[in-house]
Design an enzyme around this catalytic site. Structure first.
Site, PDB file in Angstrom:
ATOM      1  N   THR A  19     -13.220   3.364 -29.931  1.00 57.22           N
ATOM      2  CA  THR A  19     -12.883   2.507 -31.046  1.00 57.22           C
ATOM      3  C   THR A  19     -13.074   0.873 -30.740  1.00 57.22           C
ATOM      4  O   THR A  19     -13.775   0.210 -31.428  1.00 57.22           O
ATOM      5  CB  THR A  19     -11.813   2.734 -31.752  1.00 57.22           C
ATOM      6  OG1 THR A  19     -11.488   4.106 -32.071  1.00 57.22           O
ATOM      7  CG2 THR A  19     -11.342   1.902 -32.728  1.00 57.22           C
ATOM      8  N   THR A  37      -9.871   6.377 -27.123  1.00 54.16           N
ATOM      9  CA  THR A  37      -8.181   6.969 -26.784  1.00 54.16           C
ATOM     10  C   THR A  37      -8.313   8.680 -27.109  1.00 54.16           C
ATOM     11  O   THR A  37      -7.143   9.133 -26.506  1.00 54.16           O
ATOM     12  CB  THR A  37      -7.326   6.403 -28.101  1.00 54.16           C
ATOM     13  OG1 THR A  37      -7.807   6.880 -29.375  1.00 54.16           O
ATOM     14  CG2 THR A  37      -7.259   4.917 -27.616  1.00 54.16           C
ATOM     15  N   ASP A  38      -9.077   9.262 -27.681  1.00 58.24           N
ATOM     16  CA  ASP A  38      -8.941  10.308 -27.948  1.00 58.24           C
ATOM     17  C   ASP A  38      -8.933  11.539 -26.800  1.00 58.24           C
ATOM     18  O   ASP A  38      -7.930  12.220 -26.709  1.00 58.24           O
ATOM     19  CB  ASP A  38     -10.003  11.173 -28.777  1.00 58.24           C
ATOM     20  CG  ASP A  38     -10.020  10.658 -30.204  1.00 58.24           C
ATOM     21  OD1 ASP A  38      -8.799  10.105 -30.699  1.00 58.24           O
ATOM     22  OD2 ASP A  38     -10.910  10.778 -31.238  1.00 58.24           O
ATOM     23  N   SER A  85     -14.527  11.633 -27.941  1.00 55.51           N
ATOM     24  CA  SER A  85     -14.311  13.143 -28.351  1.00 55.51           C
ATOM     25  C   SER A  85     -15.588  13.803 -27.797  1.00 55.51           C
ATOM     26  O   SER A  85     -15.508  15.000 -27.757  1.00 55.51           O
ATOM     27  CB  SER A  85     -14.567  13.260 -29.856  1.00 55.51           C
ATOM     28  OG  SER A  85     -13.171  12.618 -30.747  1.00 55.51           O
ATOM     29  N   ASP A 112     -18.188   8.002 -28.526  1.00 55.01           N
ATOM     30  CA  ASP A 112     -16.657   8.134 -29.044  1.00 55.01           C
ATOM     31  C   ASP A 112     -16.215   9.265 -27.845  1.00 55.01           C
ATOM     32  O   ASP A 112     -16.847  10.220 -27.529  1.00 55.01           O
ATOM     33  CB  ASP A 112     -16.984   8.906 -30.200  1.00 55.01           C
ATOM     34  CG  ASP A 112     -15.550   9.093 -30.796  1.00 55.01           C
ATOM     35  OD1 ASP A 112     -15.346   8.563 -32.206  1.00 55.01           O
ATOM     36  OD2 ASP A 112     -14.774   9.904 -30.367  1.00 55.01           O
TER      37      ASP A 112
HETATM   38  N1  LIG Z   1      -9.062   5.087 -31.051  1.00 52.09           N
HETATM   39  C1  LIG Z   1     -10.212   5.675 -30.520  1.00 52.09           C
HETATM   40  O1  LIG Z   1     -10.938   5.040 -29.300  1.00 52.09           O
HETATM   41  C2  LIG Z   1     -10.530   6.920 -31.079  1.00 52.09           C
HETATM   42  C3  LIG Z   1     -12.070   7.104 -30.914  1.00 52.09           C
HETATM   43  N2  LIG Z   1     -12.355   8.367 -31.511  1.00 52.09           N
HETATM   44  C4  LIG Z   1     -12.351   7.648 -29.294  1.00 52.09           C
HETATM   45  O2  LIG Z   1     -11.714   8.069 -28.916  1.00 52.09           O
HETATM   46  O3  LIG Z   1     -13.587   7.376 -29.013  1.00 52.09           O
END
Ligand SMILES: NC(=O)C[C@H](N)C(=O)O
Length: 346
Positions: free
Chosen positions: A14, A91-92, A61, A59
């Site tokens: 993100t 963050t995921d 994920s 991303d």
């Molecule tokens: N806040 C994030 O970075 C979530 C994002 N979907 C990721 O993990 O790439």
């Protein structure tokens, strides 16, 4: 004093994303441009840094063990030329990558900090600027030579951290260990050990640098089963039918499971076949103790080993790390229960 030089491996997430019709997507050059235009990053108190923007940006994920390897190889190749490393990551699956890196690098003598954000860097009220700025500053001025995860004013041990909050700024937690460091008005060292001047001098010698070892990880078939009241032994048996080499059983409380004879038989048969089964509690805090209840000791009799107070992320990546080395079953079981990188309390 010479300015520190930090290598930033920007993998995606993100922090560098832009709004699109389908929601946030990573966009090439977007973050790097924004950082270059933000004056705070270029103040004299800040270290020098270079950003290696990955192609493609993803991303998190979409991360796989191949990506962990790519990040580790990238750091390894640049290890001698920089004082510290910051990995920009979504963050995921950030806690998985931080855990994986902690196992892959042995004898680390420089800090690696993984960070990212909940709101893109280029948007109003983004936490990205704070997280990246602090990560760079801490890596340069408060070096803790291990893989850390920095988020919302806290530096956690990477392999102790979990994503605990889906949509809060305090997205991460380290339930079984206090943070390594807290960055409030003052920066306070907590559980971390600051690399002192002697260590720093040591680590600049060639011998110390050569001591770094990178152990490669290959994808491994690992099953994860979360127990729930009424779970059938067939379901667990099906998971074990796959070419799994290990199973993480997310048990109740201190490591308990129903006293279902068929279920226990399935587990015993699997361990006898050489499938490692790790008993890991569903509870976020606390530690497995299979001697506590009859419902736990029957698991130990079936050959399950204790995951102690490891996070799921640490247990899963540690299994990948050890299974990638084709170790004998007994060694594998023994090392899973040992504290290799501060990931568990004995
Ligand atoms: N806040 C994030 O970075 C979530 C994002 N979907 C990721 O993990 O790439």
């Amino acid at each position: 004093m010479m300015k520190k030089n930090i290598y930033v491996a920007y993998t995606g997430g993100t922090i560098g994303m832009k709004q699109s019709d389908q929601g946030y997507i990573p966009v090439k050059g977007h973050l790097t441009d924004a950082i270059n235009r933000t004056p705070d990053f270029h103040r004299t108190e800040m270290p020098d840094f270079v950003i290696n923007e990955y192609e493609p940006l993803i991303d998190s994920s979409n991360m796989t063990p191949k990506d962990w390897q790519r990040i580790a190889d990238d750091i390894y190749q640049h290890y001698d030329d920089f004082d510290a490393f910051v990995v920009l990551h979504g963050t995921d699956t950030m806690a998985y990558t931080a855990s994986a890196l902690s196992f892959m690098f042995q004898h680390l003598s420089k800090p690696i900090i993984v960070t990212g954000s909940q709101i893109p860097f280029s948007q109003l009220r983004s936490d990205g600027q704070e997280n990246l700025l602090n990560s760079l500053f801490i890596a340069a001025n408060y070096p803790i030579n291990e893989v850390g995860l920095y988020f919302n004013n806290k530096l956690f041990r990477g392999n102790r951290s979990i994503k605990a909050y889906a949509d809060g700024f305090n997205a991460f937690d380290s339930p079984n260990m206090e943070p390594l460091l807290e960055a409030g008005i003052d920066i306070k060292i907590k559980a971390g050990r600051l690399a002192d001047e002697t260590t720093l001098a040591d680590t600049t010698t060639k011998e110390a640098r050569q001591a770094l070892k990178l152990v490669p990880i290959t994808p491994q078939p690992v099953g994860v089963v979360h127990l729930y009241p009424g779970i059938s032994h067939e379901l667990i048996s099906n998971v074990l039918q796959q070419p799994v080499k290990a199973l993480i059983l997310r048990s109740y409380g201190v490591g308990n499971a129903p006293q279902d004879e068929q279920l226990l038989r399935v587990l015993k048969q699997a361990t006898e076949k050489g499938i490692l089964i790790l008993n890991l509690s569903q509870c976020v805090k606390g530690k497995v103790n299979m001697g506590g209840y009859a419902t736990g000791s029957s698991l130990s009799q079936c050959g399950l080993i204790s995951g102690a107070d490891m996070t799921l992320e640490a247990a899963l990546t540690k299994l990948h790390f050890l299974l990638s080395q084709n170790l004998p079953y007994e060694t594998l079981c023994q090392l899973m229960q040992e504290n290799l990188r501060g990931e568990l309390s004995l």
